[in-house]
Design a protein around this motif. Structure first.
Motif: not given
Lengths: 113, 111
Positions: A31, A94, A96, A99, A101-102
């Motif tokens: 992502y 991130s 995928d 998630i 959490e970037q």
């Protein structure tokens, strides 16, 4: 790992010029996304990609194009720059799509005169 | 995604705990609470997230109320380097990875 890298760090354009903001990540993240940040405002999502060959629009996509030919790279194109596109641009990635959490890049500060 | 409300700014003395509140009264059962921060001129940095249990990591603790309508981010021993804008974001897990950033709380750590 270098993480998320963005080039250039600063850019000045004249109205009507075109340019590409580069974003790359070396974490094999599926992502990737682009945000813009204007003074006094939070970040706004421009475009995002859930994998190579797949892109979609965010909140403020007008005036911007993206493509995702590889997992690593996600360039943002301004076809005809306008003063309203003066902003700081951040790229994020991130693992995928599920998630939150970037990882964010350091940003590109763009001024359109 | 549910809307969040945060104070515009807060001060904290260096070495003391910083407690940053966030209201998210319309949060849904499948929505997580995320916290990010943005130090001046840098990209946002992920801090922590949680669903309903309290969470702790090396950076901070996240306390979520039992009804999940509000949460508090705790920086246990604030330093000058913690001066930043802190964003509370509510996001559903799964299909999309969009993060909706509001205007956040500017935390100023004072020496």
């Amino acid at each position: 790992n270098a993480g998320v890298t963005q080039t250039p760090k600063f850019q000045v354009l004249k109205t009507g010029q075109s340019m590409t903001l580069q974003c790359a990540q070396d974490m094999n993240h599926e992502y990737m996304s682009w945000y813009r940040q204007d003074p006094g405002m939070g970040l706004r999502l421009i475009h995002y990609s859930v994998g190579a060959g797949i892109t979609d629009q965010g909140e403020v996509p007008n005036g911007y194009n993206v493509s995702r030919s590889t997992t690593e790279d996600f360039p943002l194109r301004l076809l005809s720059a306008a003063p309203s596109q003066t902003s700081v641009y951040f790229c994020a990635s991130s693992f995928d799509r599920s998630i939150g959490e970037q990882y964010f890049g350091p940003g590109t500060r763009l001024t359109v005169t | 995604d549910a809307k969040t409300t945060q104070p515009t700014s807060m001060d904290c003395a260096e070495g003391r705990a910083a407690n940053l509140p966030c209201n998210h009264s319309t949060i849904s059962g499948n929505e997580y609470v995320y916290w990010y921060r943005q130090i001046h001129s840098q990209g946002p940095q992920y801090i922590i997230h949680g669903l309903k249990n309290n969470e702790t990591n090396e950076m901070a603790s996240l306390i979520i109320t039992e009804d999940r309508k509000s949460s508090t981010l705790i920086l246990p021993h604030a330093t000058l380097r913690d001066t930043a804008v802190y964003y509370c974001i509510v996001r559903a897990g799964g299909a999309t990875n969009k993060l909706i950033f509001g205007t956040g709380t500017l935390l100023a750590v004072q020496p």
